[in-house]
Design a protein around this motif. Structure first.
Motif, mmCIF file in Angstrom:
data_model
loop_
_atom_site.group_PDB
_atom_site.id
_atom_site.type_symbol
_atom_site.label_atom_id
_atom_site.label_comp_id
_atom_site.label_asym_id
_atom_site.label_seq_id
_atom_site.Cartn_x
_atom_site.Cartn_y
_atom_site.Cartn_z
ATOM 1 N N GLN A 58 4.184 -12.910 23.766
ATOM 2 C CA GLN A 58 3.775 -13.650 22.573
ATOM 3 C C GLN A 58 2.451 -14.390 22.812
ATOM 4 N N ILE A 59 2.308 -14.990 23.987
ATOM 5 C CA ILE A 59 1.070 -15.695 24.328
ATOM 6 C C ILE A 59 -0.103 -14.713 24.282
ATOM 7 N N ASP A 60 0.068 -13.545 24.895
ATOM 8 C CA ASP A 60 -0.996 -12.540 24.898
ATOM 9 C C ASP A 60 -1.345 -12.096 23.477
ATOM 10 N N GLU A 61 -0.312 -11.908 22.635
ATOM 11 C CA GLU A 61 -0.539 -11.480 21.251
ATOM 12 C C GLU A 61 -1.270 -12.544 20.434
ATOM 13 N N LYS A 62 -1.048 -13.809 20.743
ATOM 14 C CA LYS A 62 -1.620 -14.909 19.957
ATOM 15 C C LYS A 62 -2.880 -15.507 20.574
ATOM 16 N N ALA A 76 -4.450 -23.794 28.238
ATOM 17 C CA ALA A 76 -3.981 -25.018 28.892
ATOM 18 C C ALA A 76 -2.650 -25.496 28.316
ATOM 19 N N ALA A 77 -2.221 -24.906 27.206
ATOM 20 C CA ALA A 77 -0.948 -25.309 26.590
ATOM 21 C C ALA A 77 0.228 -24.747 27.378
ATOM 22 N N VAL A 78 1.335 -25.469 27.332
ATOM 23 C CA VAL A 78 2.595 -25.021 27.922
ATOM 24 C C VAL A 78 3.428 -24.463 26.773
ATOM 25 N N PHE A 79 3.746 -23.158 26.836
ATOM 26 C CA PHE A 79 4.384 -22.474 25.708
ATOM 27 C C PHE A 79 5.865 -22.207 25.917
ATOM 28 N N HIS A 80 6.574 -22.186 24.770
ATOM 29 C CA HIS A 80 7.994 -21.849 24.709
ATOM 30 C C HIS A 80 8.230 -21.066 23.427
ATOM 31 N N LEU A 81 9.271 -20.246 23.412
ATOM 32 C CA LEU A 81 9.708 -19.629 22.165
ATOM 33 C C LEU A 81 10.846 -20.468 21.616
ATOM 34 N N GLN A 90 15.323 -17.782 11.476
ATOM 35 C CA GLN A 90 15.761 -17.117 12.702
ATOM 36 C C GLN A 90 14.624 -16.401 13.430
ATOM 37 N N SER A 91 13.376 -16.645 13.032
ATOM 38 C CA SER A 91 12.252 -16.033 13.733
ATOM 39 C C SER A 91 11.995 -16.789 15.028
ATOM 40 N N GLN A 92 11.388 -16.099 15.991
ATOM 41 C CA GLN A 92 11.010 -16.725 17.252
ATOM 42 C C GLN A 92 9.583 -17.244 17.105
ATOM 43 N N ASP A 93 9.438 -18.545 17.030
ATOM 44 C CA ASP A 93 8.134 -19.177 16.865
ATOM 45 C C ASP A 93 7.588 -19.561 18.232
ATOM 46 N N LEU A 94 6.323 -19.224 18.463
ATOM 47 C CA LEU A 94 5.671 -19.596 19.719
ATOM 48 C C LEU A 94 5.130 -21.008 19.563
ATOM 49 N N THR A 95 5.610 -21.915 20.413
ATOM 50 C CA THR A 95 5.200 -23.317 20.354
ATOM 51 C C THR A 95 4.589 -23.718 21.685
ATOM 52 N N ILE A 101 0.660 -26.744 19.166
ATOM 53 C CA ILE A 101 0.317 -25.635 18.285
ATOM 54 C C ILE A 101 1.563 -24.792 18.117
ATOM 55 N N LYS A 102 1.836 -24.396 16.882
ATOM 56 C CA LYS A 102 3.041 -23.623 16.604
ATOM 57 C C LYS A 102 2.667 -22.441 15.728
ATOM 58 N N PHE A 103 3.024 -21.240 16.207
ATOM 59 C CA PHE A 103 2.810 -20.010 15.454
ATOM 60 C C PHE A 103 4.144 -19.583 14.858
ATOM 61 N N TYR A 104 4.190 -19.476 13.535
ATOM 62 C CA TYR A 104 5.415 -19.128 12.830
ATOM 63 C C TYR A 104 5.537 -17.615 12.661
ATOM 64 N N GLY A 105 6.750 -17.167 12.417
ATOM 65 C CA GLY A 105 7.035 -15.747 12.266
ATOM 66 C C GLY A 105 6.323 -15.085 11.096
ATOM 67 N N ASP A 106 5.899 -15.871 10.106
ATOM 68 C CA ASP A 106 5.216 -15.296 8.937
ATOM 69 C C ASP A 106 3.708 -15.160 9.150
#
Length: 126
Positions: free
Chosen positions: A9-13, A46-51, A58-63, A77-82
């Motif tokens: 997800q990090i690579d995609e975003k 530099a961000a520490v990411f989690h799904l 029920q989407s997996q958001d990258l935060t 920063i939060k990337f939503y499923g939409d």
């Protein structure tokens, strides 16, 4: 959710996130802070990411969260499923030209093709 899922997800975003970070940095620069303040800008990597699973969709958001050297959270920063996102990055400085205002943070939201950015200002009581 494995660490490989997070890394994928990090690579995609990454390009999306770097674009958002650039817009936040531009907003900070446009406010006109003196260069000697050396205000930091967010860096995607530099961000520490989690799904995080959104309880509604029920989407997996990258935060991702940014931290300062004292390990205090200074942004997210939060990337939503939409395909949309929301980001906030702390500035916590008096406005450089408008003495009645304090710049708390920079907020950014939208989608990759329509990124909105604004300073979150607080009125300083006189």
């Amino acid at each position: 959710m494995s660490s490989s899922d997070v890394n994928m997800q990090i690579d995609e975003k990454r390009v999306y996130g770097q674009t958002v970070c650039g817009k936040i940095a531009e907003c900070i620069a446009k406010l006109g802070f003196p260069l000697e303040l050396k205000l930091p800008s967010p860096e995607f990597d530099a961000a520490v990411f989690h799904l995080v699973v959104d309880p509604y969709t029920q989407s997996q958001d990258l935060t991702g969260y940014w931290y300062d050297t004292a390990k205090q959270r200074i942004g997210q920063i939060k990337f939503y499923g939409d395909g949309s996102f929301y980001a906030e990055y702390d500035v916590v400085q008096p406005h450089p030209t408008k003495k009645r205002w304090f710049v708390e943070a920079i907020n950014a939201w939208g989608k990759l093709d329509n990124i909105k950015v604004e300073a979150k200002l607080l009125d300083i009581p006189q």
